[in-house]
Motif scaffolding. Structure first.
Motif, PDB file in Angstrom:
ATOM      1  N   ARG A  92      -4.670   3.250  -6.349  1.00  7.26           N
ATOM      2  CA  ARG A  92      -5.559   2.934  -7.474  1.00  7.26           C
ATOM      3  C   ARG A  92      -6.617   4.028  -7.637  1.00  7.26           C
ATOM      4  NH1 ARG A  92      -2.388  -1.249  -9.306  1.00  7.26           N
ATOM      5  NH2 ARG A  92      -1.889  -2.636  -7.571  1.00  7.26           N
ATOM      6  N   VAL A  95      -5.027   7.066  -9.328  1.00 11.61           N
ATOM      7  CA  VAL A  95      -4.897   6.880 -10.776  1.00 11.61           C
ATOM      8  C   VAL A  95      -6.236   7.134 -11.466  1.00 11.61           C
ATOM      9  CG1 VAL A  95      -4.471   5.194 -12.590  1.00 11.61           C
ATOM     10  CG2 VAL A  95      -2.946   5.298 -10.626  1.00 11.61           C
ATOM     11  N   GLN A 263       4.694   2.734 -12.938  1.00  8.10           N
ATOM     12  CA  GLN A 263       3.593   3.678 -13.084  1.00  8.10           C
ATOM     13  C   GLN A 263       4.084   4.949 -13.775  1.00  8.10           C
ATOM     14  OE1 GLN A 263       0.030   3.667 -11.277  1.00  8.10           O
ATOM     15  NE2 GLN A 263       0.535   1.649 -12.071  1.00  8.10           N
ATOM     16  N   GLY A 434       1.486  -2.110 -13.279  1.00  6.05           N
ATOM     17  CA  GLY A 434       0.977  -1.611 -12.006  1.00  6.05           C
ATOM     18  C   GLY A 434       0.522  -2.715 -11.077  1.00  6.05           C
ATOM     19  N   VAL A 500       3.907   0.800  -7.929  1.00  6.16           N
ATOM     20  CA  VAL A 500       2.636   1.479  -7.678  1.00  6.16           C
ATOM     21  C   VAL A 500       2.805   2.829  -6.980  1.00  6.16           C
ATOM     22  CG1 VAL A 500       0.324   1.292  -6.662  1.00  6.16           C
ATOM     23  CG2 VAL A 500       1.404  -0.718  -7.656  1.00  6.16           C
ATOM     24  N   GLU A 501       3.550   2.878  -5.863  1.00  3.83           N
ATOM     25  CA  GLU A 501       3.772   4.139  -5.160  1.00  3.83           C
ATOM     26  C   GLU A 501       5.116   4.086  -4.431  1.00  3.83           C
ATOM     27  OE1 GLU A 501       0.950   4.957  -2.142  1.00  3.83           O
ATOM     28  OE2 GLU A 501       1.046   2.970  -1.228  1.00  3.83           O
TER      29      GLU A 501
END
Length: 515
Positions: A92, A95, A263, A434, A500-501
């Motif tokens: 987060r 981003v 994302q 996300g 997210v990742e």
């Protein structure tokens, strides 16, 4: 000794209780949001340490309380809006650091609500109690001072022996995560430069020209488009009149597909290079995007984007953009984002090229804040009453942008492809993408292809789609295969998606819909 301890406790009873109350209130939000038992245990240990600190140091106690209450606001916001399945907010923070100014501004307008204000007021209340504690409460600890310091040091050493709490556990990992992100930003520039050098030395064999049947190949990459809000895919409102009209012809193919991730910063590299859900970083850094593939086959290539960029080499998206012969970004960290019509103006200014061209058009699409993504005059809902209608208007506007791109190139031998980087959760109460854990809505994207030239490979692809939905992690192969610059379609029917990742992999079929 026992009598001394009892006497000290009763003498300083108010000091002890008030300090304990402040420590408990400070830890309460994070205990409430804690994602698992391991993290909860760590937070309880932290609470014990906090209770011990004021016995020997008011200053150290104040520093910890202020830090924890500030981190409560950050972690609480993420937990309330996006989920806190893992005690790791580094993605987060990344981003936030990589977002242009207009995106940060719109995010704060759209996603800061009464719950965030409540957290802020709660933290202010606790800090007010801390102020009262520092000003009006004193102690006469002697034995307790030694005991408190001893317990604090013992627990701290014991915890540190087994784990590194500063680097591994929030909230104390937050400063390290911020520093790590800033350090990563410096490294990214070096990595992207190495990627650029790697690509410059790539030898790409030209394909047989007899399979290359298109003069213009246009990939329109949407943003946050959920196909279930498109009438093309059966939605109850006519949000895609242009695509609906094209479907009446035999030239439009509508596919069932999912996005590989939720994302943008990961989805675009996965869509456009050899990277995929399970092998992201190494494959991205050691592969070119489709722009270089087309350029090697004598196409003039363009990257035309209405999304912001930070710099030439400091993000994966910027790195790919500069593989094109010509790149254009309409929003360069301005305070206000433009609507996608700005891309039409730019396209109209380009000189007509009779040769082969490949365009990657990255639109703003349905990126929140949705109300800023369309013109009211052409909106489906003229006076949108809620966020769902605003989102539907953004889908409707993207359909208009597609119609205008089509009008410019419809007389060419044209391959026009529209997909989206990821989907979007749409609800009156909450929306976005996300989330962790994620929802199906974040991956349900449109994938449509128009060809005014008979292409047996496209018919074959359409039949393949009947076997199951495509995972667009291999989109780069699909567009090259359809264009005739490769003979390998290399389809992916994988159900695995990233959230997210890269470390968070989920099975799409096991996810729930947001509504």
């Amino acid at each position: 000794m026992k009598k001394k301890i009892q006497a000290e406790f009763y003498t300083n009873k108010s000091y002890f209780y008030f300090g304990t109350l402040i420590a408990l209130l400070s830890m309460l939000p994070q205990l409430f949001f804690s994602p698992n038992s391991t993290h909860t245990t760590y937070l309880l240990i932290t609470l014990v340490l906090l209770i011990m600190i004021p016995k020997f140091s008011k200053i150290l106690f104040s520093i910890f309380i202020i830090f924890i209450n500030l981190s409560n606001i950050l972690i609480g916001h993420i937990a309330l809006h996006w989920g806190y399945a893992l005690a790791d907010i580094k993605p987060r923070i990344e981003v936030a650091f990589l977002s242009p100014i207009y995106e940060t501004k719109e995010y704060m307008t759209h996603y800061i609500d009464y719950r965030d204000y409540a957290l802020v007021f709660f933290s202010i209340f606790v800090l007010f109690l801390l102020f009262k504690f520092l000003r009006h409460f004193t102690h006469s600890y002697k034995v307790f001072r030694i005991i408190g310091l001893g317990v604090f040091v013992s627990i701290l050493l014991a915890v540190t022996f087994y784990i590194n709490p500063v680097r591994e556990f929030e909230p104390f990992s937050v400063p390290c995560e911020v520093c790590s992100v800033m350090d990563d930003k410096k490294k990214i520039d070096q990595i992207m430069q190495k990627r650029e050098e790697y690509i410059s030395h790539l030898k790409i064999l030209k394909a047989n020209k007899k399979h290359q049947i298109y003069d213009k190949v246009i990939v329109v990459m949407g943003e946050s488009a959920n196909k279930y809000h498109m009438s093309l895919y059966g939605y109850k409102f006519p949000t895609t009149p242009f695509l609906d009209s094209l479907r009446q012809s035999r030239y439009l193919y509508v596919f069932n597909a999912i996005a590989p991730t939720n994302q943008t910063r990961y989805s675009l590299p996965i869509d456009l290079t050899e990277a995929n859900v399970h092998y992201y970083e190494n494959r991205y850094f050691h592969s070119c995007s489709i722009l270089t593939n087309f350029k090697a086959n004598d196409y003039e290539t363009y990257w035309i984007s209405n999304q912001g960029r930070v710099g030439k080499n400091d993000s994966s998206i910027s790195s790919m953009a500069y593989e094109a012969n010509l790149s254009f970004f309409a929003n360069l960290n301005y305070l206000e984002a433009k609507t996608d019509e700005v891309l039409l103006d730019y396209l109209n200014k380009l000189q007509t090229n009779p040769g082969k061209e490949m365009y990657l058009v990255h639109i703003m699409g349905s990126h929140s804040d949705y109300v800023n993504r369309y013109n009211t005059e052409t909106a489906l809902f003229k006076n949108a009453k809620n966020i769902v209608e605003e989102y539907d208007n953004s889908i409707h506007y993207s359909d208009y942008i597609l119609s205008q791109i089509f009008e410019r190139f419809k007389h060419e031998k044209l391959l026009l492809i529209y997909l989206s980087d990821h989907g979007e959760n749409i609800n009156l109460e909450n929306n976005g993408h996300g989330f962790l854990p994620p929802f199906k809505d974040e991956y349900t994207v449109p994938f449509v292809i128009y060809s005014n030239v008979k292409n047996p490979r496209l018919d074959e692809l359409y039949k393949d789609n009947k076997k199951g939905y495509f995972n667009l992690e291999n989109f780069n192969y699909i567009v090259q295969y359809l264009s005739g610059i490769t003979n390998h379609k290399n389809l992916s029917f994988s159900h695995d998606v990233m959230a997210v990742e890269p470390s968070n992999i989920f099975n799409f079929d096991e996810l729930e819909f947001y509504n």
